[in-house]
Design a protein around this motif. Structure first.
Motif, PDB file in Angstrom:
ATOM      1  N   ILE A 192       1.139  -1.280  -0.304  1.00  0.00           N
ATOM      2  CA  ILE A 192      -0.183   0.335  -0.191  1.00  0.00           C
ATOM      3  C   ILE A 192       0.727   1.156  -0.034  1.00  0.00           C
ATOM      4  O   ILE A 192       1.961   1.563   0.618  1.00  0.00           O
ATOM      5  N   HIS A 193       0.627   1.691  -0.748  1.00  0.00           N
ATOM      6  CA  HIS A 193       1.181   3.090  -0.731  1.00  0.00           C
ATOM      7  C   HIS A 193       0.454   5.112  -1.169  1.00  0.00           C
ATOM      8  O   HIS A 193      -0.425   4.404  -1.894  1.00  0.00           O
ATOM      9  N   SER A 194       0.390   5.010  -0.271  1.00  0.00           N
ATOM     10  CA  SER A 194      -0.683   6.841   0.392  1.00  0.00           C
ATOM     11  C   SER A 194      -0.046   7.914   0.747  1.00  0.00           C
ATOM     12  O   SER A 194       1.341   7.663   0.772  1.00  0.00           O
ATOM     13  N   GLU A 195      -0.780   8.912   0.984  1.00  0.00           N
ATOM     14  CA  GLU A 195      -0.510  10.338   1.545  1.00  0.00           C
ATOM     15  C   GLU A 195      -1.251  10.144   2.672  1.00  0.00           C
ATOM     16  O   GLU A 195      -2.413   9.778   2.953  1.00  0.00           O
ATOM     17  N   VAL A 196      -0.939  10.812   3.859  1.00  0.00           N
ATOM     18  CA  VAL A 196      -1.451  10.907   5.236  1.00  0.00           C
ATOM     19  C   VAL A 196      -1.030  12.809   5.396  1.00  0.00           C
ATOM     20  O   VAL A 196       0.150  13.174   5.376  1.00  0.00           O
ATOM     21  N   VAL A 197      -2.671  12.892   5.498  1.00  0.00           N
ATOM     22  CA  VAL A 197      -2.394  14.492   5.904  1.00  0.00           C
ATOM     23  C   VAL A 197      -2.691  15.308   7.676  1.00  0.00           C
ATOM     24  O   VAL A 197      -4.008  14.220   7.708  1.00  0.00           O
ATOM     25  N   LEU A 198      -1.348  14.962   7.873  1.00  0.00           N
ATOM     26  CA  LEU A 198      -1.501  15.734   9.442  1.00  0.00           C
ATOM     27  C   LEU A 198      -2.484  16.820   9.785  1.00  0.00           C
ATOM     28  O   LEU A 198      -2.917  17.096   8.906  1.00  0.00           O
ATOM     29  N   PRO A 199      -2.205  16.924  11.021  1.00  0.00           N
ATOM     30  CA  PRO A 199      -3.835  18.071  12.176  1.00  0.00           C
ATOM     31  C   PRO A 199      -2.618  19.328  11.066  1.00  0.00           C
ATOM     32  O   PRO A 199      -3.640  20.568  10.498  1.00  0.00           O
ATOM     33  N   SER A 200      -1.874  19.470  11.291  1.00  0.00           N
ATOM     34  CA  SER A 200      -1.280  20.565  10.458  1.00  0.00           C
ATOM     35  C   SER A 200      -1.184  21.046   8.809  1.00  0.00           C
ATOM     36  O   SER A 200      -0.594  22.126   8.833  1.00  0.00           O
ATOM     37  N   GLY A 201      -1.358  19.787   8.575  1.00  0.00           N
ATOM     38  CA  GLY A 201      -1.703  19.814   7.450  1.00  0.00           C
ATOM     39  C   GLY A 201      -0.843  19.225   6.260  1.00  0.00           C
ATOM     40  O   GLY A 201      -0.775  19.140   5.005  1.00  0.00           O
ATOM     41  N   ASP A 202       0.417  18.985   6.927  1.00  0.00           N
ATOM     42  CA  ASP A 202       1.637  18.704   6.326  1.00  0.00           C
ATOM     43  C   ASP A 202       1.491  16.754   5.808  1.00  0.00           C
ATOM     44  O   ASP A 202       0.150  16.446   5.677  1.00  0.00           O
ATOM     45  N   ARG A 203       1.916  16.714   4.736  1.00  0.00           N
ATOM     46  CA  ARG A 203       1.416  15.518   3.959  1.00  0.00           C
ATOM     47  C   ARG A 203       2.992  14.402   4.175  1.00  0.00           C
ATOM     48  O   ARG A 203       3.311  14.571   4.313  1.00  0.00           O
ATOM     49  N   VAL A 204       2.481  13.513   4.212  1.00  0.00           N
ATOM     50  CA  VAL A 204       4.026  12.546   4.939  1.00  0.00           C
ATOM     51  C   VAL A 204       3.083  10.842   3.474  1.00  0.00           C
ATOM     52  O   VAL A 204       2.462  10.590   3.470  1.00  0.00           O
ATOM     53  N   GLN A 205       4.867  10.491   2.996  1.00  0.00           N
ATOM     54  CA  GLN A 205       4.745  10.227   2.550  1.00  0.00           C
ATOM     55  C   GLN A 205       4.802   8.609   2.870  1.00  0.00           C
ATOM     56  O   GLN A 205       5.579   8.071   3.755  1.00  0.00           O
ATOM     57  N   ILE A 206       3.311   7.501   2.929  1.00  0.00           N
ATOM     58  CA  ILE A 206       3.396   6.218   3.206  1.00  0.00           C
ATOM     59  C   ILE A 206       3.586   5.013   2.457  1.00  0.00           C
ATOM     60  O   ILE A 206       3.267   4.960   1.739  1.00  0.00           O
ATOM     61  N   HIS A 207       4.250   3.503   2.942  1.00  0.00           N
ATOM     62  CA  HIS A 207       4.592   3.107   1.968  1.00  0.00           C
ATOM     63  C   HIS A 207       4.423   1.780   3.064  1.00  0.00           C
ATOM     64  O   HIS A 207       4.766   0.876   3.698  1.00  0.00           O
ATOM     65  N   ALA A 239      12.268  11.782  -2.110  1.00  0.00           N
ATOM     66  CA  ALA A 239      11.044  11.893  -2.349  1.00  0.00           C
ATOM     67  C   ALA A 239      10.614  13.522  -2.068  1.00  0.00           C
ATOM     68  O   ALA A 239      11.494  13.969  -1.380  1.00  0.00           O
ATOM     69  N   ASP A 240       9.777  14.070  -2.291  1.00  0.00           N
ATOM     70  CA  ASP A 240       9.680  15.521  -2.543  1.00  0.00           C
ATOM     71  C   ASP A 240       8.746  15.551  -0.908  1.00  0.00           C
ATOM     72  O   ASP A 240       9.101  16.810  -0.129  1.00  0.00           O
ATOM     73  N   LEU A 241       8.726  14.486   0.109  1.00  0.00           N
ATOM     74  CA  LEU A 241       7.951  14.447   0.726  1.00  0.00           C
ATOM     75  C   LEU A 241       8.165  13.946   1.722  1.00  0.00           C
ATOM     76  O   LEU A 241       9.470  13.185   1.762  1.00  0.00           O
ATOM     77  N   PRO A 242       7.962  13.720   4.000  1.00  0.00           N
ATOM     78  CA  PRO A 242       8.943  13.118   4.791  1.00  0.00           C
ATOM     79  C   PRO A 242       7.557  11.380   4.068  1.00  0.00           C
ATOM     80  O   PRO A 242       6.841  11.633   3.349  1.00  0.00           O
ATOM     81  N   VAL A 243       8.729  11.047   4.223  1.00  0.00           N
ATOM     82  CA  VAL A 243       8.803   9.084   4.001  1.00  0.00           C
ATOM     83  C   VAL A 243       8.415   8.660   5.563  1.00  0.00           C
ATOM     84  O   VAL A 243       9.326   8.298   6.622  1.00  0.00           O
ATOM     85  N   LEU A 244       7.453   7.652   5.697  1.00  0.00           N
ATOM     86  CA  LEU A 244       7.784   6.187   6.469  1.00  0.00           C
ATOM     87  C   LEU A 244       7.527   5.419   5.333  1.00  0.00           C
ATOM     88  O   LEU A 244       6.250   5.060   4.455  1.00  0.00           O
TER      89      LEU A 244
END
Length: 359
Positions: A192-207, A239-244
């Motif tokens: 699964i590959h997605s982006e999570v939107v944090l309460p701050s509005g920041d996006r995190v890329q997850i795999h 990656a342009d976003l923070p990654v997990l």
């Protein structure tokens, strides 16, 4: 008694030496790669063997001294492999000690073991720790139905119920966007590959990944597993976003593949300097190693990491709470790939004949 000690010493020494030889062989056969896993146990075996050399007294004979020297070498070889995950090593990820709810993300990963029927234990852990993301592995249609109570608090879901031990379910109480399900190497093993939107509005890329392990009952070689991890690593390195990246990687933290994955991706391991966090095997205390992992980019600091109690699976769940922060200062500490590592990476991916190279 002396004969029994001698035989025990020789057997333990042989296993220790064989394990070192296997570690130096760059083949993917399961019966070779299996020695990557029990390095803690191999270190213990080497310690016992060394003690047996001096019971009752050390015999000064050429073959005995050569054998002793090889066991000493194997002891330090295994110790060097696992040292980064002990409390004596430098921490790779710094601790976050402030209060920041808008930039934090908590993740719980649990390989449930498909035949396991104690769903209430997992649900109880989720309710107790309140992670933002819950990733379940080996979940089939039955498990999906039993986990339905989570959907009230976790309205964003990705469901892949499979009965082949590679089902995967992701539950999130944060918005998921640009979600994709890929079958990177094998047609029946999803990720699964997605982006999570944090309460701050920041996006995190997850795999979320769960590659096939090298074993006599699943894959004859480690190539499919290695290739999947290396493909993910290559895709997240710029990656342009923070990654997990998290899941049951079916590999240990100190293996050649996982270390190479970290080199390629540039991701950090919060366990370094903090402990092994052995998640498998939950039922056998003497046969445990870290199979479930959570790697992240340098954008995060660690608030908490913990191995959770058993849910009657063969894996313990693992929980981590990270906070977006620029305080790690790891930019200048990334290791560069050597030429033979680049060659091995390309060869492994080519040999796996993956379905896709770009996530």
């Amino acid at each position: 008694m002396d004969l029994a000690i001698t035989i025990s010493r020789i057997i333990l020494s042989a296993i220790c030496i064989l394990a070192v030889i296997a570690s130096k062989i760059k083949l993917g056969n399961w019966w070779i790669r299996v020695f990557d896993f029990p390095r803690i146990q191999l270190l213990s075996m080497a310690s016992i063997a060394l003690i047996l050399f001096f019971i009752p007294t050390l015999e000064i004979k050429t073959w005995n001294m050569v054998l002793l020297g090889l066991v000493v070498f194997s002891f330090f070889f295994q110790a060097r492999k696992i040292f980064p995950y002990t409390f004596f090593a430098k921490k790779e990820v710094k601790r976050f000690r402030g209060k920041d709810h808008d930039h934090g993300i908590a993740v719980l990963v649990s390989n449930v073991l498909t035949p396991n029927r104690h769903t209430e234990k997992l649900i109880d852990l989720v309710n107790r720790h309140r992670p933002n993301l819950v990733l379940t592995l080996e979940t089939d249609a039955w498990w999906e139905k039993q986990l339905k109570p989570l959907e009230k608090d976790y309205p964003y879901q990705v469901k892949i119920p499979l009965d082949n031990l590679y089902g995967m379910h992701l539950y999130s109480n944060l918005p998921l966007e640009n979600t994709k399900v890929h079958y990177l190497v094998k047609d029946d093993i999803p990720s699964i590959h997605s982006e999570v939107v944090l309460p701050s509005g920041d996006r995190v890329q997850i795999h979320c990944v769960h590659p096939e392990p090298p074993s006599p009952t699943e894959s004859d070689t480690s190539v499919p597993r290695d290739a999947e991890l290396l493909i993910v690593g290559k895709n997240v390195k710029n990656a342009d976003l923070p990654v997990l990246v998290f899941g049951d990687l079916n590999d240990v933290a100190w293996s050649r593949t996982t270390r190479l994955f970290q080199k390629i991706s540039g991701l950090l391991d919060p366990r370094k300097g903090r402990g092994f966090f052995n998640t498998f095997h939950a039922r056998h205390a003497l046969l445990r190693w870290p199979l479930d992992h959570i790697f992240h980019s340098e954008h995060f600091m660690l608030r908490k990491i913990k191995r959770l109690p058993s849910i009657s699976s063969d894996h313990f769940p693992i929980f981590i709470h990270l906070v977006l922060s620029d305080g790690n200062g790891q930019e200048d500490q990334k290791e560069k790939l050597e030429q033979d590592e680049k060659h091995w990476t390309k060869k492994t991916i080519d040999e796996a004949n993956p379905n896709m190279l770009t996530i």
